[in-house]
Design a protein around this motif. Structure first.
Motif, PDB file in Angstrom:
ATOM      1  N   SER A  22      -7.272  22.277  -7.294  1.00 32.99           N
ATOM      2  CA  SER A  22      -8.047  21.051  -7.515  1.00 32.99           C
ATOM      3  C   SER A  22      -9.124  21.219  -8.572  1.00 32.99           C
ATOM      4  CB  SER A  22      -8.678  20.582  -6.203  1.00 32.99           C
ATOM      5  OG  SER A  22      -9.624  21.522  -5.760  1.00 32.99           O
ATOM      6  N   ARG A  23      -9.360  22.444  -9.049  1.00 33.45           N
ATOM      7  CA  ARG A  23     -10.467  22.603  -9.992  1.00 33.45           C
ATOM      8  C   ARG A  23     -10.054  23.442 -11.193  1.00 33.45           C
ATOM      9  NH1 ARG A  23     -14.631  21.561  -6.313  1.00 33.45           N
ATOM     10  NH2 ARG A  23     -16.138  21.834  -7.987  1.00 33.45           N
ATOM     11  N   ALA A  40     -16.474  10.803  -3.338  1.00 25.50           N
ATOM     12  CA  ALA A  40     -16.000  11.633  -4.458  1.00 25.50           C
ATOM     13  C   ALA A  40     -16.600  13.029  -4.446  1.00 25.50           C
ATOM     14  CB  ALA A  40     -16.308  10.934  -5.775  1.00 25.50           C
ATOM     15  N   GLY A  41     -17.386  13.385  -3.415  1.00 26.88           N
ATOM     16  CA  GLY A  41     -18.005  14.711  -3.375  1.00 26.88           C
ATOM     17  C   GLY A  41     -19.008  14.852  -4.515  1.00 26.88           C
ATOM     18  N   TYR A  42     -19.148  16.074  -5.006  1.00 28.94           N
ATOM     19  CA  TYR A  42     -20.046  16.284  -6.150  1.00 28.94           C
ATOM     20  C   TYR A  42     -19.454  15.616  -7.382  1.00 28.94           C
ATOM     21  CZ  TYR A  42     -22.870  19.785  -3.731  1.00 28.94           C
ATOM     22  OH  TYR A  42     -23.715  20.419  -2.867  1.00 28.94           O
ATOM     23  N   TYR A  94      -8.552  14.679 -16.370  1.00 26.56           N
ATOM     24  CA  TYR A  94      -7.696  15.840 -16.083  1.00 26.56           C
ATOM     25  C   TYR A  94      -6.343  15.730 -16.798  1.00 26.56           C
ATOM     26  CZ  TYR A  94     -10.858  16.249 -11.964  1.00 26.56           C
ATOM     27  OH  TYR A  94     -11.926  16.329 -11.113  1.00 26.56           O
ATOM     28  N   ASP A 110     -16.302  22.237 -13.645  1.00 25.02           N
ATOM     29  CA  ASP A 110     -15.351  21.623 -12.718  1.00 25.02           C
ATOM     30  C   ASP A 110     -16.028  20.653 -11.743  1.00 25.02           C
ATOM     31  OD1 ASP A 110     -16.755  23.440 -11.222  1.00 25.02           O
ATOM     32  OD2 ASP A 110     -15.028  24.497 -10.408  1.00 25.02           O
ATOM     33  N   PHE A 111     -17.212  20.169 -12.098  1.00 24.02           N
ATOM     34  CA  PHE A 111     -17.886  19.223 -11.195  1.00 24.02           C
ATOM     35  C   PHE A 111     -17.684  17.770 -11.619  1.00 24.02           C
ATOM     36  CE2 PHE A 111     -20.277  21.290  -7.777  1.00 24.02           C
ATOM     37  CZ  PHE A 111     -19.833  22.586  -8.009  1.00 24.02           C
ATOM     38  N   GLY A 112     -16.966  17.569 -12.701  1.00 23.58           N
ATOM     39  CA  GLY A 112     -16.688  16.193 -13.132  1.00 23.58           C
ATOM     40  C   GLY A 112     -15.455  15.672 -12.427  1.00 23.58           C
ATOM     41  N   ASN A 113     -15.518  14.450 -11.937  1.00 22.24           N
ATOM     42  CA  ASN A 113     -14.347  13.824 -11.327  1.00 22.24           C
ATOM     43  C   ASN A 113     -13.461  13.226 -12.413  1.00 22.24           C
ATOM     44  OD1 ASN A 113     -14.884  14.495  -8.691  1.00 22.24           O
ATOM     45  ND2 ASN A 113     -16.141  12.667  -8.345  1.00 22.24           N
ATOM     46  N   HIS A 114     -12.270  12.829 -12.000  1.00 14.45           N
ATOM     47  CA  HIS A 114     -11.273  12.376 -12.976  1.00 14.45           C
ATOM     48  C   HIS A 114     -11.237  10.857 -13.109  1.00 14.45           C
ATOM     49  CE1 HIS A 114      -7.387  11.845 -14.958  1.00 14.45           C
ATOM     50  NE2 HIS A 114      -7.039  11.035 -13.970  1.00 14.45           N
ATOM     51  N   PRO A 139     -16.661  22.930  -2.036  1.00 13.02           N
ATOM     52  CA  PRO A 139     -16.390  22.361  -0.706  1.00 13.02           C
ATOM     53  C   PRO A 139     -16.125  23.515   0.272  1.00 13.02           C
ATOM     54  CG  PRO A 139     -15.046  21.293  -2.393  1.00 13.02           C
ATOM     55  CD  PRO A 139     -15.738  22.444  -3.070  1.00 13.02           C
ATOM     56  N   TYR A 148      -4.827  17.777  -6.128  1.00 10.71           N
ATOM     57  CA  TYR A 148      -6.243  17.380  -6.005  1.00 10.71           C
ATOM     58  C   TYR A 148      -6.553  16.605  -4.728  1.00 10.71           C
ATOM     59  CZ  TYR A 148      -6.112  18.446 -10.987  1.00 10.71           C
ATOM     60  OH  TYR A 148      -5.966  19.073 -12.182  1.00 10.71           O
ATOM     61  N   PHE A 164      -6.070  13.376  -4.154  1.00 15.41           N
ATOM     62  CA  PHE A 164      -6.361  11.945  -4.284  1.00 15.41           C
ATOM     63  C   PHE A 164      -5.306  11.287  -5.157  1.00 15.41           C
ATOM     64  CE2 PHE A 164      -8.373  13.559  -8.110  1.00 15.41           C
ATOM     65  CZ  PHE A 164      -8.206  12.546  -9.043  1.00 15.41           C
TER      66      PHE A 164
HETATM   67  C1  LIG Z   1     -12.626  19.347 -10.189  1.00 17.53           C
HETATM   68  S1  LIG Z   1     -13.150  18.780  -8.654  1.00 17.53           S
HETATM   69  C2  LIG Z   1     -14.418  17.658  -9.030  1.00 17.53           C
HETATM   70  C3  LIG Z   1     -15.673  17.911  -8.235  1.00 17.53           C
HETATM   71  C4  LIG Z   1     -15.550  17.583  -6.794  1.00 17.53           C
HETATM   72  N1  LIG Z   1     -15.758  16.163  -6.566  1.00 17.53           N
HETATM   73  C5  LIG Z   1     -16.475  18.385  -5.931  1.00 17.53           C
HETATM   74  O1  LIG Z   1     -17.004  17.846  -4.958  1.00 17.53           O
HETATM   75  O2  LIG Z   1     -16.690  19.561  -6.167  1.00 17.53           O
HETATM   76  C6  LIG Z   1     -11.774  17.811  -8.199  1.00 17.53           C
HETATM   77  C7  LIG Z   1     -11.889  17.163  -6.832  1.00 17.53           C
HETATM   78  O3  LIG Z   1     -12.772  16.053  -6.896  1.00 17.53           O
HETATM   79  C8  LIG Z   1     -12.258  14.917  -6.209  1.00 17.53           C
HETATM   80  N2  LIG Z   1     -11.968  13.871  -7.212  1.00 17.53           N
HETATM   81  C9  LIG Z   1     -11.943  14.016  -8.552  1.00 17.53           C
HETATM   82  N3  LIG Z   1     -11.667  12.849  -9.162  1.00 17.53           N
HETATM   83  C10 LIG Z   1     -11.507  11.948  -8.178  1.00 17.53           C
HETATM   84  C11 LIG Z   1     -11.183  10.561  -8.167  1.00 17.53           C
HETATM   85  N4  LIG Z   1     -10.991   9.868  -9.291  1.00 17.53           N
HETATM   86  N5  LIG Z   1     -11.081   9.944  -6.972  1.00 17.53           N
HETATM   87  C12 LIG Z   1     -11.274  10.628  -5.819  1.00 17.53           C
HETATM   88  N6  LIG Z   1     -11.580  11.944  -5.765  1.00 17.53           N
HETATM   89  C13 LIG Z   1     -11.704  12.601  -6.936  1.00 17.53           C
HETATM   90  C14 LIG Z   1     -11.009  15.394  -5.513  1.00 17.53           C
HETATM   91  O4  LIG Z   1     -11.366  15.833  -4.253  1.00 17.53           O
HETATM   92  C15 LIG Z   1     -10.594  16.568  -6.367  1.00 17.53           C
HETATM   93  O5  LIG Z   1      -9.850  17.521  -5.647  1.00 17.53           O
END
Ligand SMILES: C[S@@+](CC[C@H](N)C(=O)[O-])C[C@H]1O[C@@H](n2cnc3c(N)ncnc32)[C@H](O)[C@@H]1O
Length: 630
Positions: A181-182, A33-35, A270, A233-237, A109, A282, A284
């Motif tokens: 994506s953000r 899920a990255g950050y 989101y 924008d560092f919270g995932n969905h 990223p 995004y 995903f």
């Molecule tokens: C607003 S950013 C969130 C922060 C991001 N994870 C980062 O590393 O900076 C949105 C991105 O996070 C990842 N992401 C967010 N929610 C996710 C989820 N439920 N499953 C997989 N990837 C997710 C996707 O790559 C998306 O494009």
């Protein structure tokens, strides 16, 4: 710089400009899920977890006031505002060592990461996973626009003396991906009750400075733009996250409504997005996404109908007046209550309540138009279709048209031989594809359940589909008591010509369709159809008596076929079937009547349908015709 260092610098920068991240939240990172935000200890419900001042945002507004990169202000009208955002982010990235947003740019990223939005599906193997889907179609449309932004933007930069070598197409795609994506909406920073929007720039002394922009003359569409909001924008969905976003003057806060346990990820939400939108923006998708649906693009209606529609739905047309497929694309939701396995709901017509009303409306107009009914504006099409007796007869046709539009999509998805997904792009596309298949199957199942619910016995009241034998039984049951034998007389007449009273024999002899046309014409002459309210609107006006073939506007083969049936009627009349006053001797019989009544009825209200087999086993495809009835 190691991840920890990047995050520490980002948070320090964030704090320095007045932002706040709840002390029990850290920015963690993993490969999937990255950050993301993670709770280091229990966070109670209704906690504000993050607050950020508008001064941190990055959008096209900053580009318009930037004293270092003046090209955007000077050449404003050579760019779309969306494109200014992308180029400005690239400019900041290329010059990040001196950028105000350096800590943020370092934490995004990097451009050489693997992205899985379809804009990055370059390999044929990856593209195969979105072949034939709405996402490919949308992506190609967007890419064309982006390529145009890129080419013209590079030209403007270059003519302003900027070395464009670092501004590659891949860096541009990265900037687009960061935005899609953000992004947050400009609503987050819109002024309350003022024409002045606030933005920020770095002045000659290196300090951040507020700038007020008079946007009173800006067109409304330019006030709706994307902004990047660092750290917010560092919270995932997650679809399940209950969060509130608060837009206060000068700042934007995110609050969690539910408690979060220590070590758990803290999710943002989101919004209710279907997988095609998630994949496009995004990269995903969510398995079994409850907001999934399938797009349906309507074929342009005939030109004369378009002329009638233009005044009431100008939005369906491009600015130059052509029918716009993009503007008439609708989304069918996944009807969760009707999966193929459970499609036996007690109220089968309820599927129509969740179909997009513009779709129902347009199909209704098309069906009426095909039947030669003069155009009439219908202000509440869904109510009309479901409650008006005359209009409810269109529902099975609407169901058929939607199923017919969905079938090719389903077949394309099901016939592709893709094997197992081999990378992140393919994995996400696989989730998207399977969501499409289930959404299409559920819609088809629900619509077919509705259509099949109309296959009822002759003794039941209400609208129905009938096979030829069903029609004869229903006719028999509803024959006028003073003339009880007309259905029997009809069968005896056919027997005299074909040599059998059995519909199965008539079928074997290849007579089924013609006899159905004849039977419908006979129940019209008999008057039973009108008494029972079975007669469709398009037959009533004008009545067929005395019409000439030319006035019917029918294919010559249809009229010729009806001429052939006149032979049968003459044979029955000559054979004296049913006696002196029988329907076979009715003086009103003419080929035009058969073509206009039975011919049109089968043309407009007949369809092939799987019905229980005549031998009591299995199912068989049969021609059925719709009798409205009440
Ligand atoms: C607003 S950013 C969130 C922060 C991001 N994870 C980062 O590393 O900076 C949105 C991105 O996070 C990842 N992401 C967010 N929610 C996710 C989820 N439920 N499953 C997989 N990837 C997710 C996707 O790559 C998306 O494009």
């Amino acid at each position: 710089m190691p991840t920890n260092g990047v995050v520490a610098e980002l948070l320090e920068w964030d704090r320095q400009y007045g932002a706040y991240l709840h002390p029990s939240i850290e920015i963690a990172r993993n490969d999937e899920a990255g950050y993301h935000w993670r709770a280091t200890e229990h966070i109670p419900a209704d906690t504000t977890i993050s607050v950020a001042p508008h001064s941190l945002t990055l959008s096209y507004l900053n580009a318009l006031v930037d004293d270092k990169f003046t090209v955007f202000k000077a050449q404003r009208h050579h760019f779309k505002i969306e494109s200014i955002g992308f180029f400005y982010l690239m400019v900041q990235y290329v010059n990040r060592s001196t950028s105000f947003w350096k800590p943020y740019l370092d934490a995004l990223p990097s451009p050489d990461s693997e992205f899985s939005t379809p804009l990055w599906f370059d390999d044929a193997d990856d593209l195969a996973w979105i072949e034939g889907t709405d996402v490919l179609h949308t992506m190609l449309g967007r890419r064309e626009i982006y390529e145009e932004y890129y080419t013209s933007g590079i030209r403007v930069l270059s003519s302003s003396g900027i070395d464009t070598a670092p501004y590659t197409w891949d860096l541009f795609r990265w900037a687009i991906t960061m935005f899609t994506s953000r992004t947050f909406s400009s609503r987050a920073i819109a002024p309350q009750d003022s024409k002045y929007w606030t933005t920020y720039k770095t002045n000659a002394q290196g300090q951040r400075q507020t700038v007020l922009l008079d946007m009173s003359r800006t067109p409304a569409e330019d006030l709706d733009f994307s902004i990047l909001f660092p750290v917010q924008d560092f919270g995932n969905h997650s679809n399940n996250a209950r969060v509130d976003w608060a837009f206060d003057p000068g700042r934007f806060s995110i609050k969690v409504n539910d408690p979060v346990e220590a070590e758990q990820e803290v999710f943002n939400n989101y919004g209710p997005k279907p997988n095609d939108e998630l994949l496009m923006g995004y990269g995903f998708c969510i398995p079994d996404n409850p907001f999934d649906g399938v797009l349906l693009t309507l074929k342009p209606p005939p030109l004369d109908l378009q002329g009638e529609l233009h005044p009431i739905h100008p939005g369906y047309f491009s600015s130059t007046g052509e029918w716009s497929s993009e503007r008439t694309t609708v989304r069918l939701r996944h009807p969760r209550m009707f999966t193929p396995e459970t499609a036996s709901p007690s109220a089968p017509a309820s599927i129509f309540h969740i179909l997009p009303e513009p779709l129902l409306e347009l199909l209704l107009y098309i069906l009426r138009h095909e039947r030669g009914i003069p155009f009439d504006w219908i202000p509440f099409p869904m109510m009309h279709l479901l409650n008006d007796d005359g209009a409810r007869r269109y529902l099975p046709h609407i169901a058929r048209m939607i199923v017919q539009s969905l079938m090719p999509k389903l077949q394309k998805l099901q016939n592709a031989d893709l094997g197992e997904p081999k990378n992140q792009k393919q994995q996400q596309a696989a989730i998207y594809r399977s969501g499409q298949v289930t959404a299409i199957e559920a819609n088809i199942a629900a619509l077919r359940t509705f259509t099949r619910s109309l296959l009822v016995g002759p003794e039941q009241q209400g609208p129905r589909f009938v096979t030829l034998e069903g029609l004869l039984q229903t006719w028999h049951l509803h024959s006028n008591q003073t003339d009880p034998g007309s259905a029997n007389v009809f069968i005896s007449g056919i027997e005299a010509v074909v040599g059998s009273r059995e519909v199965s024999q008539w079928r074997q002899a290849g007579w089924e369709d013609d006899i159905l046309v004849l039977a419908l014409s006979a129940i019209y002459l008999d008057g039973v159809a009108q008494r029972q309210g079975w007669t469709p609107e398009y037959l009533l006006d004008p009545t067929p008596w005395g019409l000439k073939a030319a006035e019917l506007d029918m294919e010559p083969e249809v009229v010729a076929r009806a001429e052939g049936l006149m032979e049968m009627i003459r044979s029955c009349a000559q054979a004296g079937v049913g006696g002196e006053g029988s329907l076979w001797r009715d003086g009103r019989w003419r080929a035009e009547v058969i073509a206009k009544v039975g011919g049109r009825w089968v043309e407009f209200d007949g369809l092939m349908m799987m019905v229980p087999g005549s031998d009591g086993e299995g199912e068989e495809a049969r021609l059925v015709v719709y009798l409205h009835g009440t």
